[in-house]
Structures are given as C-alpha cells and as structure tokens.
Design an enzyme around this catalytic site. Structure first.
Site, PDB file in Angstrom:
ATOM      1  N   HIS A 359     -16.999  -4.193  22.674  1.00 40.83           N
ATOM      2  CA  HIS A 359     -17.207  -5.411  23.130  1.00 40.83           C
ATOM      3  C   HIS A 359     -17.876  -6.328  21.949  1.00 40.83           C
ATOM      4  O   HIS A 359     -17.916  -7.656  22.452  1.00 40.83           O
ATOM      5  CB  HIS A 359     -18.260  -5.614  24.354  1.00 40.83           C
ATOM      6  CG  HIS A 359     -17.967  -5.222  25.754  1.00 40.83           C
ATOM      7  ND1 HIS A 359     -17.176  -5.646  26.452  1.00 40.83           N
ATOM      8  CD2 HIS A 359     -18.001  -4.053  25.876  1.00 40.83           C
ATOM      9  CE1 HIS A 359     -16.999  -4.867  27.741  1.00 40.83           C
ATOM     10  NE2 HIS A 359     -17.316  -3.651  27.307  1.00 40.83           N
ATOM     11  N   LYS A 550     -23.606 -20.482  27.477  1.00 40.23           N
ATOM     12  CA  LYS A 550     -23.571 -19.233  27.065  1.00 40.23           C
ATOM     13  C   LYS A 550     -24.959 -18.687  26.206  1.00 40.23           C
ATOM     14  O   LYS A 550     -25.436 -19.547  25.975  1.00 40.23           O
ATOM     15  CB  LYS A 550     -22.196 -18.990  26.136  1.00 40.23           C
ATOM     16  CG  LYS A 550     -22.168 -19.946  24.958  1.00 40.23           C
ATOM     17  CD  LYS A 550     -20.810 -19.839  24.403  1.00 40.23           C
ATOM     18  CE  LYS A 550     -19.665 -20.486  25.132  1.00 40.23           C
ATOM     19  NZ  LYS A 550     -18.549 -19.567  25.136  1.00 40.23           N
ATOM     20  N   ARG A 551     -25.125 -17.473  25.993  1.00 37.21           N
ATOM     21  CA  ARG A 551     -25.875 -17.130  24.873  1.00 37.21           C
ATOM     22  C   ARG A 551     -25.945 -18.042  23.640  1.00 37.21           C
ATOM     23  O   ARG A 551     -24.796 -18.505  23.123  1.00 37.21           O
ATOM     24  CB  ARG A 551     -25.928 -15.568  24.614  1.00 37.21           C
ATOM     25  CG  ARG A 551     -26.483 -14.530  25.687  1.00 37.21           C
ATOM     26  CD  ARG A 551     -27.751 -14.815  25.969  1.00 37.21           C
ATOM     27  NE  ARG A 551     -28.659 -14.437  25.001  1.00 37.21           N
ATOM     28  CZ  ARG A 551     -29.186 -13.198  24.988  1.00 37.21           C
ATOM     29  NH1 ARG A 551     -29.383 -12.494  26.105  1.00 37.21           N
ATOM     30  NH2 ARG A 551     -30.152 -12.720  24.047  1.00 37.21           N
ATOM     31  N   LYS A 556     -21.292 -18.601  18.209  1.00 38.18           N
ATOM     32  CA  LYS A 556     -20.664 -19.357  19.431  1.00 38.18           C
ATOM     33  C   LYS A 556     -20.681 -20.818  18.981  1.00 38.18           C
ATOM     34  O   LYS A 556     -19.981 -21.605  19.571  1.00 38.18           O
ATOM     35  CB  LYS A 556     -21.256 -19.101  20.567  1.00 38.18           C
ATOM     36  CG  LYS A 556     -21.169 -17.637  20.817  1.00 38.18           C
ATOM     37  CD  LYS A 556     -22.119 -17.210  22.198  1.00 38.18           C
ATOM     38  CE  LYS A 556     -22.143 -15.782  22.897  1.00 38.18           C
ATOM     39  NZ  LYS A 556     -21.048 -15.333  23.545  1.00 38.18           N
ATOM     40  N   THR A 658     -15.867 -14.711  29.124  1.00 42.11           N
ATOM     41  CA  THR A 658     -15.661 -14.704  30.332  1.00 42.11           C
ATOM     42  C   THR A 658     -16.000 -16.277  31.109  1.00 42.11           C
ATOM     43  O   THR A 658     -15.253 -16.732  31.861  1.00 42.11           O
ATOM     44  CB  THR A 658     -16.123 -13.396  31.043  1.00 42.11           C
ATOM     45  OG1 THR A 658     -17.519 -13.699  30.694  1.00 42.11           O
ATOM     46  CG2 THR A 658     -15.354 -12.252  30.655  1.00 42.11           C
ATOM     47  N   LYS A 662     -14.237 -18.740  33.889  1.00 47.88           N
ATOM     48  CA  LYS A 662     -14.655 -19.362  35.121  1.00 47.88           C
ATOM     49  C   LYS A 662     -14.754 -20.774  34.960  1.00 47.88           C
ATOM     50  O   LYS A 662     -14.316 -21.395  36.175  1.00 47.88           O
ATOM     51  CB  LYS A 662     -16.194 -18.843  35.148  1.00 47.88           C
ATOM     52  CG  LYS A 662     -16.454 -17.368  35.237  1.00 47.88           C
ATOM     53  CD  LYS A 662     -17.898 -16.835  34.939  1.00 47.88           C
ATOM     54  CE  LYS A 662     -17.828 -15.276  34.831  1.00 47.88           C
ATOM     55  NZ  LYS A 662     -18.824 -14.994  34.082  1.00 47.88           N
TER      56      LYS A 662
HETATM   57  C1  26V Z   1     -25.335  -5.573  22.192  1.00 43.68           C
HETATM   58  C2  26V Z   1     -26.609  -5.094  21.692  1.00 43.68           C
HETATM   59  C3  26V Z   1     -26.807  -4.734  20.140  1.00 43.68           C
HETATM   60  C4  26V Z   1     -27.549  -3.869  20.076  1.00 43.68           C
HETATM   61  C5  26V Z   1     -28.914  -3.975  20.949  1.00 43.68           C
HETATM   62  C6  26V Z   1     -28.718  -4.143  22.307  1.00 43.68           C
HETATM   63  C7  26V Z   1     -27.612  -4.839  22.750  1.00 43.68           C
HETATM   64  C8  26V Z   1     -27.250  -5.375  23.861  1.00 43.68           C
HETATM   65  C9  26V Z   1     -26.136  -6.056  24.193  1.00 43.68           C
HETATM   66  C10 26V Z   1     -25.097  -6.050  23.315  1.00 43.68           C
HETATM   67  C11 26V Z   1     -24.108  -6.838  23.883  1.00 43.68           C
HETATM   68  C12 26V Z   1     -23.412  -7.412  22.781  1.00 43.68           C
HETATM   69  C13 26V Z   1     -21.814  -7.225  23.319  1.00 43.68           C
HETATM   70  C14 26V Z   1     -21.332  -8.447  24.317  1.00 43.68           C
HETATM   71  O1  26V Z   1     -21.989  -8.958  25.212  1.00 43.68           O
HETATM   72  N1  26V Z   1     -20.097  -8.723  24.300  1.00 43.68           N
HETATM   73  C15 26V Z   1     -19.528  -9.506  24.869  1.00 43.68           C
HETATM   74  O2  26V Z   1     -18.759  -8.859  25.875  1.00 43.68           O
HETATM   75  C16 26V Z   1     -18.178  -9.682  26.817  1.00 43.68           C
HETATM   76  C17 26V Z   1     -17.501  -8.936  28.089  1.00 43.68           C
HETATM   77  O3  26V Z   1     -16.270  -8.070  27.205  1.00 43.68           O
HETATM   78  C18 26V Z   1     -17.141 -10.723  26.109  1.00 43.68           C
HETATM   79  O4  26V Z   1     -16.433 -11.343  27.034  1.00 43.68           O
HETATM   80  C19 26V Z   1     -17.821 -11.345  25.047  1.00 43.68           C
HETATM   81  O5  26V Z   1     -16.776 -11.977  24.054  1.00 43.68           O
HETATM   82  C20 26V Z   1     -18.783 -10.484  24.158  1.00 43.68           C
HETATM   83  O6  26V Z   1     -19.511 -11.196  23.331  1.00 43.68           O
END
Ligand code: 26V
Length: 822
Positions: A359, A550-551, A556, A658, A662
C-alpha cells in the site's frame, strides 16, 4: 433469495421497548438519548443474530474455501446505520421511531466511531469486509481489538492536540467476547536444537512466556442477502500461569503489574502511518495478531481436515501490507516444529496460502525490524526467516551467477548497517501473489520498488485497483441523492455500480440537473450548519465547497493547497472587483503525533484561515475551515456536500487514494495530479470532466534526478514568491514571525515533493475550476457525469477480482431459516 418475512413496524417498536426495559432497565422517563440508541442497537442486533448463526453454520456444513483478510487496522466507523441499510430496514425503523417521537438520525449520532485504523489502508479493509459479505463470500477479517483507537483530534490555538480515543467506555452492543476462543501467544525465550528419534535435526522453543489472545467477534452484514460474516479482533489477556507464578513468589503488586504489562499489547493503535518508529511494542502487536490468527485458522481447518497439504485448497490468507507478515514464519514454525512436516512440504503449503498487498512505496513507511529485536522477542522465527532467506538467495544466485550486488539488494536481511529484517521481501518471497492498489502503483512496484523480484517471478505480480462500498459511501451518507438516482435508473446500482452509467443521458436533462444540484445544496447547507456549530465560521452554501480531507502528509501536499489559497487571497485584496465565484476551502485530517512538519501545516492552515476569515475585504469571497477530528462519521457529512475534490499528491507517491472515489461518487469534480487511482478516474469520467494538472510520474522522477532547483520557480513566479515571503516573514503568525519559516525553508532548499514545480499548473487548473463554476448548468452536467463514471470503483469489483484471481473462492449463498429451533 429466500427472505424471511420482514418484521412490521409494530414488531420493531415492541423489540425497541423490550430492550429499553429489559436490557437497559429504563423507561421513557429515565432513558437518556444514549439509552435510546442502545435499545435500538440491541433490537437491530437481534435481526443480525439468526442470520449470523445461519451463515456460519452454512460455511461449516459446506466446508467451502475461506478467505482470511488479516489487517492491523479496520476503520469501521459506526455500525448502526450500516446495519440498517444492509438489513434493508432503514425506512421501517425510521417510521417506528418517529411514532415514538424519536429521530433515527439523532440516535445514530450517539454512536462512537470504531476508529481502529489510521486512514486509507484501514478504511479499505472495512470496505472490503462489506463487499465480501455483500457478495456472499466466506470471509473473515482478523485484527486487534485496540482499547484505544485512532486519537481524537482537537484544535487548540490552531494546532493539533491528541486526546485518547476511549471508544469502549460505553457498552458496545456490536461485539461478543468468545472466551472459548483463546490462544496462547509466546514471546522471548530461546531455541534448542536436538535430534529426534528418526535422526532429523529439530528445534524447540523453550523458556518463553505466554500471553493469551481472546477473541471478540463483530458481525459484518451483507447487503440484503442474509449473509453475516465475522470480523474477529484479538484482545490480550495475561495467562493464568502468569498470575500463579507471581503469586507463588509472594509478590502480589508485582504480579498485578506484570499482568498489566502483558495486557498492554492490545492497548493502543499506533497513530503514525508515515514512518516506522521501530517500537518493540508494535512488533509484539504484529506477532500477537499473526500468531492468534494462524492458530485460529488451523483450528477451524482441523474441524474437517487432517491432511495439512490440503490447507491451500481450504484457506486463502491476504496480508494487508506487511504488518501481519509474521504469519508466514508462524505458519512455517507450526507446520515444522509442531506438526513435523518437512521444510519443503511446509514451504509449499505456505506459499500457496499467502498473498500480499502493498500500500505504499514511501521508503520511510516500509517496515524493517532490527535483527537483535526480532531475535530477543521471537528467536525461533528469526531462525526460520534466516533459513527462508538462505534458500531464497541460493535460488537467486543460481539464476544470476556472480551478481552479488543483486543478492544484497534482494536479501530479506539488510546488512548495510545494523542488520534488519525487510518485511516486504519476506512477504514477496513467501506469497504466490503480490499486488498494488492502482494501475500506476502496480507498475511502479514492477518497474522500480520490487523490480528485482519481478524479474524472478513476473507471474506473481498483479494489480487490484482499490474500490469503496457504495452502500456506505452513497446510499447511507447521501440518502437524497441515492433516492434520486434510484428513481431515475432503478436501484440495481446498490449491488452493481456499473449501472450508474445509465445516468449519463440524464446529464443533458435540465430538470434532472436542477434536482441534482438542489440536493447538493441541501447537503452543503447541512455541512455549513455543522461547521458553524463547531468552528463558528459562517459559510454560504452557494460558495464552491473545495475539500481536501485525508491524513496530513507532505506528499499529499496540503501545503500546495494553502499556497494557492494565499495567492487567491492576495489577488482578491489587490483587485477588489475580481469576478471569482465565492469559495470555501475545507480541510480535514490528522497528523501523526510525531510528525512535526505535518503538525506545522495544520497550524498554518488555521492561521491562514483566521486571517482570511476575519478580513472583511475578502471574506465574502473566500473562507477557510479546518474541520477537527476527521473520521469516518465526519467524512460521511463532507463527501455529499463537496463540489471540488483535491487529489493533488506528487505524481508517483499516492498508491491509490480512495477518498478521491468517494468524492466523485457523490458528484464532486476532481482537481488532481496523474497519480494513483486519479488516472483511472480520469479514464472513466473523461478528460473533459476532471481538472488534471502537473508533472507526470516520469517527469517528477526526471526532474529530481536532473538536479531540481526549487528556487528557480521562486524567482520566476512573482505570485509564488510573494506567498512564500508572506508565510516565512510571519504575516500569518504575527506573535511568532519565525513560526512557519521551516516550512518555507524546506520548500526553497529541498522541496522533495515538488510543490514549487507544480504551483503554476495548479493555479491554472484552479482558474479553470472558477470559470466552470460560474456556468452552473455545465458544472451540474459534469457533476452528474462524475457520479455516472464511478462504476469501476466499487469495492465489489475489486473484491470480485481478488476472489477470482488470487483467492479462488466462490459465493456461498446463505439460506435464512428464521428463528432457530434447537
Ligand atoms: C504504515 C505504517 C508504517 C510503519 C508503522 C505503522 C504504519 C501504519 C500504517 C501504515 C499505512 C501506510 C499505508 C497506507 O495507508 N497506504 C494507503 O493505502 C490506501 C489503500 O490502499 C491507498 O488508497 C493510499 O493511497 C495509501 O497511501
């Protein structure tokens, strides 16, 4: 489909009053609004219960292949409204409660969000659960029942303050603890090697301590189809041994203290999604989820099967990013050490069972764990990872003789500095499928991030463009628009979103356009009221609602948006008669508590907002509002009210997005870069119906590698220079003029995300937006065409592809038998 007769309005009222009086022991005089919500929730729960039992029973009896979606995050939001929609009883309940003098909307507002996720990845998992149930797939979500979810964001003096999200403080009618589903999870200790009776070398993990994983089940109803799947979340409990040990030592307080420490594992969701902080507790959480889930899967498999080589015919496991990847060495450990399979047999089972979704390609967010930490916490798993790596590198070496640089690049162990385990490499080596989440992102995985692996196993790589559930993100959150659409084209779109293309001819119908925009205006009024209540900012529903929610992340580029806002402010000040449509620029999003640049960007947005909103010379034409605590339930209010959706990440950085889907589904037009799923949205709605600007991915990569000089733009674009000078000299922070200088210095000296390079094109695209908004009929036409083009972005389509290409599972319709007899 066999449907048991729906309960009548009278039945519903009876059930509601029953629960108020018997479950809550309240009457209409003593009940609070929260009691009323709970009574309603319990009554709705009753409607789910028998369907849930029927579903699970039928999966067991049919012994169908199941899919297990393992995720550290499930961002579910509220459950009640979704359950009412999916059970198809919203209108009946609305009537039943109205007759009792209650408002179903108000009662839904009582429910606290289940916010067990950071953002996109966690919400995707929630949409997938809805689609899997709605498509009648035998599926389970597995995650952690964090006691504290994503923090609650308050804005104090323009800056973010984090408040713990104690979401379980009140009764939770949607969860069921399953004391019988308890698995021991081992940590620490050491490994001893021995030779067994038939002379083979074996390993045994000893001197570990145990934490128990306790199951909590949550119902996941499908849309009007009798399927109710299960989301099972694990909670950490100290084991009884643990208590006894300390008791025997006579250290009572010590014993309770240590018990608390072990139960900390499921205490809190990590709120940073931009950077791995390398905290040991996080690694413990990941193994806790992985081990409990693998044990549970094997337990369920063993009810009907004893030959473990059949596991891949019965079980597909999807890893939501690398966070649950320890499930791989955990399955290997159990198969080899406990079930005595050979390495080769265990490996074949494992690789046929696991599939991995990536992701993010941001380097800082790729998980790597220090070898010494893994060794101390999970000594046996580290040995298994080493052995996987040894065999893998042997294979690579024989395919690419002499290419030692390649071995270093591909190794699961990074030994360039302190040795680290590269979790993505482990996932790739042990999975039969590796997918990205949009067409562009999947290409980047093959061409760039995982190119070496693509050369070895091209057949493993595939794309699954993300999607969203139209039940929550249109039918539930925008009921008037949903009704208008159903009136025009029927309601098949609720389960087949491609039906929306039948709206296209209606874009040419002036009466339909009027009704379409009337609903948009109503939704805008509702959001305006909400903003007035929360932020004390008055905004006009006739202004253009320009939204970026968004975050908060540098990639972004919320900062690019605010630069544009300041430039617009300057223009309005300089040319008071300027013919621009009034705009309300809306922001929402949380910053990771440790991400100081993101927090400063929030502060800047609010500071710019307070200057603009309080400037009578412009504030009829421009307003800025930062909505605190962006969450699923707040998003449900924003999407229906948006005119413009800001999707402006640097090309090549947003895996999919996503929120973009929406917004467009609810009739917003997108201003965006050629990044992530924006590209596919453009293909679906047509180039004329979207505002695309800026560098492409190859251009962005090329610009960086040819020596990008942000200051060239600063000196060449006078408007940009003015804006940056204003921000860095304290125009928006008079009490602390240097406050925002670090943001500007970073742009002038590094600007990794190429804001200055895209600024001019962004301004031009915004001018196109303004021009179009001044032709309401044309805007309305394009708004309808956006909704009409969203068919592809249903998570039903995405899940259909996963089921067919990766999991090999089929729908298993459930017959609802009604009230259960013994
Ligand atoms: C990353 C990390 C990094 C290490 C520590 C904990 C942690 C927790 C969560 C994440 C998530 C990062 C990845 C993420 O949220 N990606 C997003 O995924 C969406 C669904 O596929 C996508 O639409 C977004 O573009 C993407 O940024």
């Amino acid at each position: 489909m066999d449907q048991v007769a729906q309960p009548s309005v009278k039945d519903l009222q009876k059930s509601f009053i029953y629960h108020l009086q018997h479950t809550l022991v309240k009457d209409k005089y003593s009940a609070t609004k929260a009691d009323m919500y709970l009574a309603l929730a319990y009554a709705v729960r009753d409607l789910l219960a028998t369907r849930w039992l029927d579903t699970q029973q039928s999966y067991y009896l049919k012994d169908a292949k199941r899919v297990y979606y393992i995720s550290m995050e499930f961002l579910m939001g509220r459950t009640l409204g979704n359950a009412l929609i999916n059970l198809g009883v919203m209108e009946e309940w609305d009537m039943a409660l109205k007759e009792l003098g209650l408002s179903i909307e108000e009662l839904q507002e009582v429910e606290w969000d289940a916010g067990l996720g950071n953002g996109g990845l966690g919400r995707l998992a929630a949409c997938f659960l809805d689609s899997m149930a709605s498509m009648q797939l035998p599926a389970y979500g597995y995650g952690i029942r964090y006691e504290y979810g994503m923090f609650y964001q308050k804005i104090v003096d323009g800056g973010q303050h984090e408040v713990p999200d104690n979401w379980l403080r009140y009764q939770n009618p949607w969860e069921f603890d399953r004391q019988e589903h308890l698995h021991p999870i081992r940590f620490e200790g050491r490994v001893v090697e021995f030779t067994d009776r038939d002379g083979s070398k074996r390993f045994s993990w000893v001197d570990y301590y145990e934490v128990m994983a306790l199951a909590y089940d949550f119902p996941v109803p499908g849309y009007k189809n009798n399927t109710v799947n299960t989301m099972r979340l694990w909670s950490a409990k100290a084991s009884r041994d643990f208590d006894l040990n300390f008791f025997n030592q006579g250290n009572y307080i010590g014993s309770v203290e240590s018990k608390m420490k072990t139960e900390n594992i499921s205490k809190v969701l990590y709120p940073a999604d931009h950077m791995l902080e390398g905290k040991e507790l996080r690694l413990r959480q990941e193994y806790f989820l992985a081990s409990a889930t693998v044990q549970d899967i094997l337990y369920r498999f063993a009810k009907k099967h004893d030959n473990l080589t059949e596991l891949p015919d019965q079980v597909a496991i999807q890893l939501n990013d690398t966070h649950p990847v320890l499930a791989i060495p955990e399955l290997m450990r159990i198969l080899i050490d406990e079930r005595k399979l050979t390495w080769e047999a265990a490996w074949e089972i494992t690789t046929k069972t696991f599939a991995y979704t990536n992701h993010t390609i941001l380097q800082e967010a790729l998980e790597k764990w220090p070898v010494p930490m893994v060794s101390r916490l999970l000594p046996r798993h580290l040995l298994i990872i080493f052995e996987i790596n040894r065999r893998f590198l042997e294979e690579v070496a024989s395919r690419f003789p002499g290419d030692t640089a390649r071995l270093q690049r591909m190794s699961i162990i990074d030994d360039s500095g302190e040795k680290q385990v590269r979790m993505a490499h482990l996932a790739i080596v042990a999975s039969h499928s590796i997918n990205g989440v949009s067409a562009l992102h999947s290409e980047i995985l093959k061409d760039d991030l995982f190119h070496d692996f693509y050369e070895v196993w091209p057949e493993r790589f595939n794309n699954k463009t993300n999607g969203i559930t139209q039940r929550r993100w249109l039918k539930h959150c925008n009921p008037y628009l949903a009704d208008l659409i159903s009136e025009a084209i029927g309601d098949k779109w609720t389960t087949d979103l491609d039906e929306l293309q039948n709206l296209r001819p209606l874009a040419e119908d002036s009466e339909f356009r009027r009704r379409w925009m009337d609903i948009k205006r109503m939704n805008k009024q509702r959001l305006a009221d909400h903003i007035y209540q929360r932020n004390c900012i008055q905004i006009s529903p006739d202004s253009l609602f320009d939204c970026q929610t968004k975050r908060i992340h540098e990639y972004k580029r919320q900062l690019l948006n605010i630069l544009q806002v300041v430039a617009r402010y300057n223009r309005l000040k300089e040319y008071p008669g300027l013919e621009l449509p009034p705009r309300t620029v809306i922001f929402g999003g949380k910053a990771a508590p440790s991400y100081s640049a993101a927090k400063l960007i929030i502060k800047l947005i609010n500071s710019v907002g307070s200057v603009i909103n309080n400037d009578p010379a412009v504030n009829q034409q421009l307003k800025v509002a930062f909505l605190a605590n962006y969450s699923v339930s707040l998003a449900e209010k924003i999407f229906p009210a948006a005119d413009l959706s800001e999707q402006i990440s640097t090309a090549g950085t947003e895996a999919s997005g996503t929120g973009n889907m929406k917004y467009a589904l609810n009739g917003a037009l997108t201003i965006g870069t050629l990044d992530g799923a924006n590209i596919e949205i453009m293909e679906e709605v047509g180039k004329d119906n979207i505002f695309i600007f800026g560098l492409t991915t190859p251009q962005a990569v090329g610009l960086r590698s040819s020596g990008y000089r942000p200051q060239d733009y600063y000196y060449q674009l006078p408007e940009l220079k003015t804006v940056l000078d204003q921000i860095s000299s304290g125009m928006f922070s008079p009490g602390n003029p240097g406050l925002f200088r670090p943001l500007v210095d970073n742009l002038l000296n590094s600007d990794y995300y190429l804001l200055l390079a895209d600024f001019d094109a962004y301004m031009d695209a915004q001018a196109d937006v303004d021009r179009l908004y001044m032709i309401p009929d044309e805007w309305a036409r394009k708004s309808i065409l956006n909704t009409a083009g969203m068919g592809k972005f249903s998570s039903d389509r995405t899940i259909g592809e996963y089921a067919r290409d990766i999991w090999g599972i089929k729908p298993q319709p459930v017959e609802h038998k009604g009230i259960h007899h013994w």
